[in-house]
Design a protein around this motif. Sequence first.
Motif, PDB file in Angstrom:
ATOM      1  N   ARG A  46     -70.671   9.137  -8.546  1.00 42.04           N
ATOM      2  CA  ARG A  46     -70.816  10.013  -7.369  1.00 42.04           C
ATOM      3  C   ARG A  46     -70.469   9.253  -6.086  1.00 42.04           C
ATOM      4  NH1 ARG A  46     -76.371  12.273  -5.082  1.00 42.04           N
ATOM      5  NH2 ARG A  46     -75.484  13.465  -3.347  1.00 42.04           N
ATOM      6  N   LEU A  47     -70.932   8.001  -6.030  1.00 47.27           N
ATOM      7  CA  LEU A  47     -70.638   7.183  -4.843  1.00 47.27           C
ATOM      8  C   LEU A  47     -69.134   6.999  -4.692  1.00 47.27           C
ATOM      9  CD1 LEU A  47     -73.411   4.419  -5.183  1.00 47.27           C
ATOM     10  CD2 LEU A  47     -73.239   6.143  -3.375  1.00 47.27           C
ATOM     11  N   ASN A  48     -68.478   6.860  -5.826  1.00 48.21           N
ATOM     12  CA  ASN A  48     -67.031   6.677  -5.808  1.00 48.21           C
ATOM     13  C   ASN A  48     -66.319   7.974  -5.410  1.00 48.21           C
ATOM     14  OD1 ASN A  48     -64.443   6.869  -8.020  1.00 48.21           O
ATOM     15  ND2 ASN A  48     -64.470   5.208  -6.511  1.00 48.21           N
ATOM     16  N   ARG A  49     -66.726   9.071  -6.015  1.00 46.59           N
ATOM     17  CA  ARG A  49     -66.011  10.343  -5.788  1.00 46.59           C
ATOM     18  C   ARG A  49     -66.338  10.951  -4.422  1.00 46.59           C
ATOM     19  NH1 ARG A  49     -63.478  12.005 -10.317  1.00 46.59           N
ATOM     20  NH2 ARG A  49     -64.207  11.090 -12.275  1.00 46.59           N
ATOM     21  N   GLU A  50     -67.656  11.008  -4.115  1.00 45.30           N
ATOM     22  CA  GLU A  50     -68.055  11.709  -2.881  1.00 45.30           C
ATOM     23  C   GLU A  50     -67.920  10.849  -1.642  1.00 45.30           C
ATOM     24  OE1 GLU A  50     -71.849  13.650  -3.014  1.00 45.30           O
ATOM     25  OE2 GLU A  50     -71.510  14.387  -5.061  1.00 45.30           O
ATOM     26  N   PHE A  51     -68.170   9.542  -1.813  1.00 46.69           N
ATOM     27  CA  PHE A  51     -68.181   8.674  -0.632  1.00 46.69           C
ATOM     28  C   PHE A  51     -67.002   7.698  -0.617  1.00 46.69           C
ATOM     29  CE2 PHE A  51     -72.487  10.141  -1.439  1.00 46.69           C
ATOM     30  CZ  PHE A  51     -72.876  10.596  -0.198  1.00 46.69           C
ATOM     31  N   ASN A  52     -66.130   7.856  -1.583  1.00 50.84           N
ATOM     32  CA  ASN A  52     -64.909   7.045  -1.667  1.00 50.84           C
ATOM     33  C   ASN A  52     -65.194   5.529  -1.653  1.00 50.84           C
ATOM     34  OD1 ASN A  52     -62.103   6.996  -1.954  1.00 50.84           O
ATOM     35  ND2 ASN A  52     -61.856   6.476   0.211  1.00 50.84           N
ATOM     36  N   LYS A  53     -66.305   5.149  -2.269  1.00 48.49           N
ATOM     37  CA  LYS A  53     -66.628   3.728  -2.327  1.00 48.49           C
ATOM     38  C   LYS A  53     -65.787   3.032  -3.404  1.00 48.49           C
ATOM     39  CE  LYS A  53     -69.662   3.639   0.821  1.00 48.49           C
ATOM     40  NZ  LYS A  53     -69.211   3.032   2.079  1.00 48.49           N
ATOM     41  N   THR A  54     -65.274   1.879  -3.053  1.00 52.71           N
ATOM     42  CA  THR A  54     -64.561   1.070  -4.038  1.00 52.71           C
ATOM     43  C   THR A  54     -65.618   0.357  -4.880  1.00 52.71           C
ATOM     44  OG1 THR A  54     -62.822   0.715  -2.419  1.00 52.71           O
ATOM     45  CG2 THR A  54     -62.862  -0.773  -4.333  1.00 52.71           C
ATOM     46  N   ILE A  55     -65.538   0.542  -6.171  1.00 51.27           N
ATOM     47  CA  ILE A  55     -66.563  -0.044  -7.048  1.00 51.27           C
ATOM     48  C   ILE A  55     -65.899  -0.929  -8.092  1.00 51.27           C
ATOM     49  CG2 ILE A  55     -68.422   0.431  -8.717  1.00 51.27           C
ATOM     50  CD1 ILE A  55     -68.885   3.098  -7.266  1.00 51.27           C
ATOM     51  N   LEU A  56     -66.464  -2.102  -8.218  1.00 50.78           N
ATOM     52  CA  LEU A  56     -66.006  -3.042  -9.233  1.00 50.78           C
ATOM     53  C   LEU A  56     -67.199  -3.321 -10.137  1.00 50.78           C
ATOM     54  CD1 LEU A  56     -63.205  -4.282  -9.363  1.00 50.78           C
ATOM     55  CD2 LEU A  56     -64.095  -6.307  -8.239  1.00 50.78           C
ATOM     56  N   MET A  57     -67.052  -2.932 -11.384  1.00 51.60           N
ATOM     57  CA  MET A  57     -68.209  -3.045 -12.283  1.00 51.60           C
ATOM     58  C   MET A  57     -67.864  -3.916 -13.493  1.00 51.60           C
ATOM     59  SD  MET A  57     -70.252   0.057 -14.221  1.00 51.60           S
ATOM     60  CE  MET A  57     -68.863   0.613 -15.186  1.00 51.60           C
ATOM     61  N   VAL A  58     -68.691  -4.909 -13.698  1.00 48.29           N
ATOM     62  CA  VAL A  58     -68.552  -5.743 -14.892  1.00 48.29           C
ATOM     63  C   VAL A  58     -69.420  -5.145 -15.989  1.00 48.29           C
ATOM     64  CG1 VAL A  58     -69.293  -7.945 -15.887  1.00 48.29           C
ATOM     65  CG2 VAL A  58     -67.944  -7.927 -13.788  1.00 48.29           C
ATOM     66  N   THR A  59     -68.844  -4.955 -17.136  1.00 46.90           N
ATOM     67  CA  THR A  59     -69.644  -4.433 -18.253  1.00 46.90           C
ATOM     68  C   THR A  59     -68.997  -4.843 -19.583  1.00 46.90           C
ATOM     69  OG1 THR A  59     -70.595  -2.427 -19.246  1.00 46.90           O
ATOM     70  CG2 THR A  59     -68.412  -2.198 -18.284  1.00 46.90           C
ATOM     71  N   HIS A  60     -69.838  -4.921 -20.577  1.00 45.49           N
ATOM     72  CA  HIS A  60     -69.247  -5.111 -21.904  1.00 45.49           C
ATOM     73  C   HIS A  60     -69.484  -3.858 -22.747  1.00 45.49           C
ATOM     74  CE1 HIS A  60     -73.422  -6.595 -22.355  1.00 45.49           C
ATOM     75  NE2 HIS A  60     -73.344  -5.888 -23.472  1.00 45.49           N
ATOM     76  N   ASP A  61     -70.019  -2.822 -22.061  1.00 48.21           N
ATOM     77  CA  ASP A  61     -70.328  -1.578 -22.754  1.00 48.21           C
ATOM     78  C   ASP A  61     -69.158  -0.595 -22.583  1.00 48.21           C
ATOM     79  OD1 ASP A  61     -71.329   0.783 -23.692  1.00 48.21           O
ATOM     80  OD2 ASP A  61     -72.932   0.980 -22.205  1.00 48.21           O
ATOM     81  N   PRO A  62     -68.444  -0.260 -23.671  1.00 46.67           N
ATOM     82  CA  PRO A  62     -67.285   0.643 -23.561  1.00 46.67           C
ATOM     83  C   PRO A  62     -67.664   2.000 -22.977  1.00 46.67           C
ATOM     84  CG  PRO A  62     -67.395  -0.365 -25.730  1.00 46.67           C
ATOM     85  CD  PRO A  62     -68.656  -0.702 -25.046  1.00 46.67           C
ATOM     86  N   TYR A  63     -68.877   2.453 -23.266  1.00 48.53           N
ATOM     87  CA  TYR A  63     -69.300   3.757 -22.728  1.00 48.53           C
ATOM     88  C   TYR A  63     -69.367   3.696 -21.205  1.00 48.53           C
ATOM     89  CZ  TYR A  63     -71.995   7.946 -21.770  1.00 48.53           C
ATOM     90  OH  TYR A  63     -72.400   9.143 -21.262  1.00 48.53           O
ATOM     91  N   ALA A  64     -69.987   2.619 -20.706  1.00 44.56           N
ATOM     92  CA  ALA A  64     -70.084   2.464 -19.247  1.00 44.56           C
ATOM     93  C   ALA A  64     -68.688   2.327 -18.646  1.00 44.56           C
ATOM     94  CB  ALA A  64     -70.933   1.225 -18.913  1.00 44.56           C
ATOM     95  N   ALA A  65     -67.855   1.541 -19.298  1.00 44.10           N
ATOM     96  CA  ALA A  65     -66.492   1.347 -18.788  1.00 44.10           C
ATOM     97  C   ALA A  65     -65.734   2.668 -18.753  1.00 44.10           C
ATOM     98  CB  ALA A  65     -65.753   0.336 -19.659  1.00 44.10           C
ATOM     99  N   GLY A  66     -66.083   3.548 -19.672  1.00 42.58           N
ATOM    100  CA  GLY A  66     -65.429   4.844 -19.738  1.00 42.58           C
ATOM    101  C   GLY A  66     -65.683   5.706 -18.507  1.00 42.58           C
ATOM    102  N   LYS A  67     -66.750   5.419 -17.793  1.00 48.63           N
ATOM    103  CA  LYS A  67     -67.064   6.176 -16.585  1.00 48.63           C
ATOM    104  C   LYS A  67     -66.189   5.745 -15.407  1.00 48.63           C
ATOM    105  CE  LYS A  67     -70.536   8.590 -18.190  1.00 48.63           C
ATOM    106  NZ  LYS A  67     -70.500  10.072 -18.219  1.00 48.63           N
ATOM    107  N   ALA A  68     -65.596   4.517 -15.529  1.00 43.18           N
ATOM    108  CA  ALA A  68     -64.728   4.039 -14.448  1.00 43.18           C
ATOM    109  C   ALA A  68     -63.372   4.711 -14.542  1.00 43.18           C
ATOM    110  CB  ALA A  68     -64.578   2.523 -14.557  1.00 43.18           C
ATOM    111  N   LYS A  69     -62.637   4.691 -13.424  1.00 37.73           N
ATOM    112  CA  LYS A  69     -61.311   5.296 -13.441  1.00 37.73           C
ATOM    113  C   LYS A  69     -60.328   4.414 -14.184  1.00 37.73           C
ATOM    114  CE  LYS A  69     -61.725   7.578  -8.929  1.00 37.73           C
ATOM    115  NZ  LYS A  69     -61.370   7.399  -7.507  1.00 37.73           N
ATOM    116  N   ILE A  70     -60.594   3.112 -14.082  1.00 43.90           N
ATOM    117  CA  ILE A  70     -59.656   2.173 -14.699  1.00 43.90           C
ATOM    118  C   ILE A  70     -60.434   0.981 -15.256  1.00 43.90           C
ATOM    119  CG2 ILE A  70     -59.216   0.996 -12.486  1.00 43.90           C
ATOM    120  CD1 ILE A  70     -56.335   0.602 -13.403  1.00 43.90           C
TER     121      ILE A  70
END
Lengths: 386, 223
Positions: free
Chosen positions: B189-213
């Motif tokens: 939501r922060l990314n879509r509604e507030f256009n925040k650039t988000i960089l997320m480290v994860t090893h969880d494919p499900y979580a990574a799936g929520k990212a655009k890239i």
Amino acid sequence: MKIFKLVFKNTLRHKLRTFLTIIGIAIAVIAFGLLRTVVTAWYAGVDASAANRLITRQAISFIFPLPYYYKERISQVPGIEIVTYANWFQGVYKDKNQFFTRMAVDAETFFDVYPEFKLPKEALDAFKKERRGCIVGRDIAKQYGFKVGDIIPIEGDIYPGNWEFIVKGIYTPRDKTTDGTQMLIHWDYLNEKMEQDWPGRANEVGWYISKIKDPAMAGGISKQIDNLFANSSAETKTEDERSFQQSFMASVSAIITAMNLISFVIIGIIMLVLGNTMIMSARERTREYAVMKTLGFSAKHLTSLIMGESFIISCIGSGIGIALLFPIVSGFEMLIPKGYFPIFRIEPITVVFAVMAAIIIGIIASLFPLHKALRTTIVEGFRHVG
Amino acid sequence: MGSIIRVNNVAKVYRKDNFDIPVLHNLSLEVEEGEFMALMGPSGSGKTTLLNLIAGIDRPTTGEIIIAGIDIATLSESALAKWRADNIGFVFQFYNLIPVLTAFENVELPLLLSPLSKGERKIHVETALKLVGLEDRMYHYPKQLSGGQEQRVAIARAIVTDPLIIVADEPTGDLDRNSAEEVLLLLDRLNREFNKTILMVTHDPYAAGKAKISRHLEKGDLV
């Protein structure tokens, strides 16, 4: 919310540890204050000594008397205003625990040489007229309820016999360093009794006290006095009153030095106690400091946090210690024999020392954890397992 | 939109007990403004190190990291600290809330470095907590919150200064599935509604799936 609010919250984070640290500091401050008070009490005589008084005593030892006729010869030494003399009388009042100084003095001159013993003229006149009379200090008058006209029975030890003295006046100490616990009797009366019962001990004086015009001449006058009696059977040693008092202190100097040392070792112990607490606190918060640095908090903010906490604990502990010191010193004074320390009170300098120690310790105890917190990088901080 | 993050030929070598341990090898990466990128990879691949370098909490051994036109590797420690306070919002795996502070006070913490008045800070904090759905838990301490709620407080703390970039290191790593889902939705939501650039480290494919890239790291290299 400001940083100091976080400092307070951090201080109370481990309530038991903070409480124990505060109690540890308070106890150490009390011990420090008590030791300093005892040391100060020991030096009270030195502090009270006047620069314009010389003490002449037997050169071999203070316990040996001097002939009475020395008075006239000492009086003739240039620079001397007036000479008085005294004997240590002591004896026992009620029991040996009721200790206060009892001296036989020359009623005519003693109060001229010791103006710090303030005595109304009527009382002095009454004392001079009554050979069995005595003057008591305000403090022992208050302590034992002595009033003018009361008879004080004393069982003699140095001067054997049962003695009775009538209180003719109560002197008031001029200032806080003046001993208010002395009882002064007539040397003439004592000498009369000695002539009757122990003729061999008559006309003896314990020490002479000379009031001089110029304290700067003390050394020369002392030499002149001692030269008068050189190669006699009772050679003298004359020194200014401070040196005389300090020579008494020499016998207990090792104890006093030890007490002085211990009092400052205690400050070191406080520092270790607080330092240990601060190191534990800072180590536990390594990750939090890393978070704060990440959020943009600077070294200045971390310094405020760590030093502030150390300072608060130190100040609270010291404050409690100082507050408790006063009743504890009063209690201690009641436990020791009466009059053992004529002046037993907490000097302002002791409180100042304790406050300064609290401030300095608060700062020093935080230096090591602070240095560590500042040196630890954010990445290292996040890796820390505490 | 242009690149807000440009990582050029960055290498990072740690030194431990006289041994040099290379973690990143001449790595380059660009992130567009408003991007939501997941950095994936096995343990030891260097993804957290890369995130730390981009967030300005570590410095590269070589190379440059340009964020919104500023080469942060050249900033002094104090300048870098101020830059972080102004530009980066952090979300950590273990929330890293200050336990003696309430949710409100934890969120307020980064604002203490700003010139905002007490009243202005209050408005910002309440807005941030409302955004993460915790307006009713403002005066609760971290120990009175669930893991998911703690992480949402951490997200509120990350966004309260309205940063350019939000960096999140394994934000769902310590959460159950439902709480993780809430946190991911919030980041989305922060990314879509507030256009925040988000960089997320994860090893969880499900979580990574929520990212655009998603980008993958392997032994210090992007693959």
